[in-house]
Design a protein around this motif. Structure first.
Motif, PDB file in Angstrom:
ATOM      1  N   MET A   1      42.533  47.397  44.885  1.00 32.54           N
ATOM      2  CA  MET A   1      43.034  46.340  44.042  1.00 32.54           C
ATOM      3  C   MET A   1      41.893  45.374  43.760  1.00 32.54           C
ATOM      4  O   MET A   1      41.147  45.004  44.655  1.00 32.54           O
ATOM      5  N   ASN A   2      41.786  44.987  42.522  1.00 34.02           N
ATOM      6  CA  ASN A   2      40.711  44.076  42.110  1.00 34.02           C
ATOM      7  C   ASN A   2      41.084  42.630  42.420  1.00 34.02           C
ATOM      8  O   ASN A   2      42.238  42.237  42.339  1.00 34.02           O
ATOM      9  N   LYS A   3      40.054  41.859  42.725  1.00 27.39           N
ATOM     10  CA  LYS A   3      40.258  40.427  42.903  1.00 27.39           C
ATOM     11  C   LYS A   3      39.713  39.747  41.655  1.00 27.39           C
ATOM     12  O   LYS A   3      38.607  40.029  41.209  1.00 27.39           O
ATOM     13  N   PHE A   4      40.536  38.888  41.112  1.00 26.29           N
ATOM     14  CA  PHE A   4      40.165  38.211  39.877  1.00 26.29           C
ATOM     15  C   PHE A   4      39.833  36.761  40.187  1.00 26.29           C
ATOM     16  O   PHE A   4      40.502  36.108  40.986  1.00 26.29           O
ATOM     17  N   SER A   5      38.795  36.279  39.520  1.00 29.21           N
ATOM     18  CA  SER A   5      38.387  34.896  39.784  1.00 29.21           C
ATOM     19  C   SER A   5      38.833  33.959  38.662  1.00 29.21           C
ATOM     20  O   SER A   5      38.941  32.761  38.882  1.00 29.21           O
ATOM     21  N   THR A   6      39.098  34.525  37.481  1.00 30.58           N
ATOM     22  CA  THR A   6      39.534  33.660  36.380  1.00 30.58           C
ATOM     23  C   THR A   6      40.756  34.257  35.706  1.00 30.58           C
ATOM     24  O   THR A   6      41.060  35.442  35.829  1.00 30.58           O
ATOM     25  N   PHE A   7      41.443  33.409  34.980  1.00 24.66           N
ATOM     26  CA  PHE A   7      42.628  33.839  34.250  1.00 24.66           C
ATOM     27  C   PHE A   7      42.251  34.829  33.150  1.00 24.66           C
ATOM     28  O   PHE A   7      43.006  35.761  32.866  1.00 24.66           O
ATOM     29  N   ASP A   8      41.086  34.648  32.542  1.00 27.25           N
ATOM     30  CA  ASP A   8      40.632  35.542  31.473  1.00 27.25           C
ATOM     31  C   ASP A   8      40.444  36.971  31.996  1.00 27.25           C
ATOM     32  O   ASP A   8      40.740  37.938  31.290  1.00 27.25           O
ATOM     33  N   GLU A   9      39.980  37.104  33.228  1.00 31.87           N
ATOM     34  CA  GLU A   9      39.840  38.443  33.813  1.00 31.87           C
ATOM     35  C   GLU A   9      41.204  39.108  34.000  1.00 31.87           C
ATOM     36  O   GLU A   9      41.356  40.303  33.781  1.00 31.87           O
ATOM     37  N   VAL A  10      42.183  38.333  34.388  1.00 36.41           N
ATOM     38  CA  VAL A  10      43.539  38.856  34.564  1.00 36.41           C
ATOM     39  C   VAL A  10      44.094  39.315  33.223  1.00 36.41           C
ATOM     40  O   VAL A  10      44.682  40.397  33.114  1.00 36.41           O
ATOM     41  N   VAL A  11      43.889  38.511  32.191  1.00 40.03           N
ATOM     42  CA  VAL A  11      44.378  38.871  30.852  1.00 40.03           C
ATOM     43  C   VAL A  11      43.675  40.128  30.352  1.00 40.03           C
ATOM     44  O   VAL A  11      44.312  41.026  29.794  1.00 40.03           O
ATOM     45  N   ALA A  12      42.368  40.222  30.570  1.00 40.17           N
ATOM     46  CA  ALA A  12      41.623  41.400  30.130  1.00 40.17           C
ATOM     47  C   ALA A  12      42.092  42.647  30.879  1.00 40.17           C
ATOM     48  O   ALA A  12      42.238  43.726  30.288  1.00 40.17           O
ATOM     49  N   GLU A  13      42.345  42.516  32.171  1.00 43.20           N
ATOM     50  CA  GLU A  13      42.829  43.656  32.961  1.00 43.20           C
ATOM     51  C   GLU A  13      44.222  44.084  32.502  1.00 43.20           C
ATOM     52  O   GLU A  13      44.513  45.262  32.392  1.00 43.20           O
ATOM     53  N   ARG A  14      45.065  43.108  32.218  1.00 41.95           N
ATOM     54  CA  ARG A  14      46.408  43.443  31.729  1.00 41.95           C
ATOM     55  C   ARG A  14      46.328  44.163  30.393  1.00 41.95           C
ATOM     56  O   ARG A  14      47.053  45.135  30.164  1.00 41.95           O
ATOM     57  N   LYS A  15      45.446  43.721  29.518  1.00 47.20           N
ATOM     58  CA  LYS A  15      45.286  44.366  28.211  1.00 47.20           C
ATOM     59  C   LYS A  15      44.785  45.798  28.403  1.00 47.20           C
ATOM     60  O   LYS A  15      45.267  46.726  27.746  1.00 47.20           O
ATOM     61  N   ARG A  16      43.831  45.985  29.326  1.00 46.86           N
ATOM     62  CA  ARG A  16      43.304  47.328  29.577  1.00 46.86           C
ATOM     63  C   ARG A  16      44.396  48.244  30.123  1.00 46.86           C
ATOM     64  O   ARG A  16      44.543  49.385  29.695  1.00 46.86           O
ATOM     65  N   LEU A  17      45.200  47.726  31.040  1.00 46.17           N
ATOM     66  CA  LEU A  17      46.280  48.520  31.612  1.00 46.17           C
ATOM     67  C   LEU A  17      47.346  48.854  30.568  1.00 46.17           C
ATOM     68  O   LEU A  17      47.885  49.969  30.550  1.00 46.17           O
ATOM     69  N   GLN A  18      47.634  47.912  29.673  1.00 41.07           N
ATOM     70  CA  GLN A  18      48.616  48.157  28.614  1.00 41.07           C
ATOM     71  C   GLN A  18      48.119  49.242  27.666  1.00 41.07           C
ATOM     72  O   GLN A  18      48.885  50.121  27.262  1.00 41.07           O
ATOM     73  N   GLU A  19      46.839  49.202  27.311  1.00 38.51           N
ATOM     74  CA  GLU A  19      46.266  50.233  26.450  1.00 38.51           C
ATOM     75  C   GLU A  19      46.287  51.598  27.139  1.00 38.51           C
ATOM     76  O   GLU A  19      46.581  52.625  26.515  1.00 38.51           O
ATOM     77  N   ASP A  20      45.996  51.607  28.431  1.00 38.07           N
ATOM     78  CA  ASP A  20      46.045  52.847  29.199  1.00 38.07           C
ATOM     79  C   ASP A  20      47.468  53.407  29.231  1.00 38.07           C
ATOM     80  O   ASP A  20      47.686  54.617  29.071  1.00 38.07           O
ATOM     81  N   LEU A  21      48.447  52.523  29.420  1.00 39.82           N
ATOM     82  CA  LEU A  21      49.845  52.935  29.419  1.00 39.82           C
ATOM     83  C   LEU A  21      50.250  53.513  28.064  1.00 39.82           C
ATOM     84  O   LEU A  21      50.910  54.557  27.985  1.00 39.82           O
TER      85      LEU A  21
END
Length: 108
Positions: A1-21
């Motif tokens: 599991m990745n550790k995120f330091s900023t909200f922008d990283e969380v948003v980018a990860e969510r976008k990547r996961l949504q595209e993967d889905l």
């Protein structure tokens, strides 16, 4: 599991996961279409045999049952030549009963 330091990283990860889905959903849809195309000839044959006659009785269902009886008698009869008399009597009856119930269930 990745550790995120900023909200922008969380948003980018969510976008990547949504595209993967979405990519995986598209792949599954294409696989289902391919499977549906491959089993279409079998479905046509089954629908042909499932049609009922004029009086509500299915001649195709009767043909399927007769064919299954013949196949069971030919294939299982040869295999059970050395078996006991109970097995030779009961096993084909159970198999025929099961085949008839399966044919009836598929036709409904």
């Amino acid at each position: 599991m990745n550790k995120f330091s900023t909200f922008d990283e969380v948003v980018a990860e969510r976008k990547r996961l949504q595209e993967d889905l979405n990519r995986q959903k598209g792949y599954l849809r294409s696989e289902f279409v391919e499977i549906r195309e491959k089993i279409q000839p079998v479905a046509k044959v089954l629908s042909f045999f499932a049609r009922s006659g004029n009086n509500g009785q299915s001649t195709a269902g009767t043909l399927l049952k007769a064919g299954s009886n013949l196949g069971i008698d030919l294939l299982i009869g040869q295999k059970l030549r050395k078996a006991g008399w109970i097995a030779r009597l009961v096993l084909p009856l159970v198999m025929k009963f099961t085949a008839h119930k399966t044919i009836d269930a598929v036709r409904k």
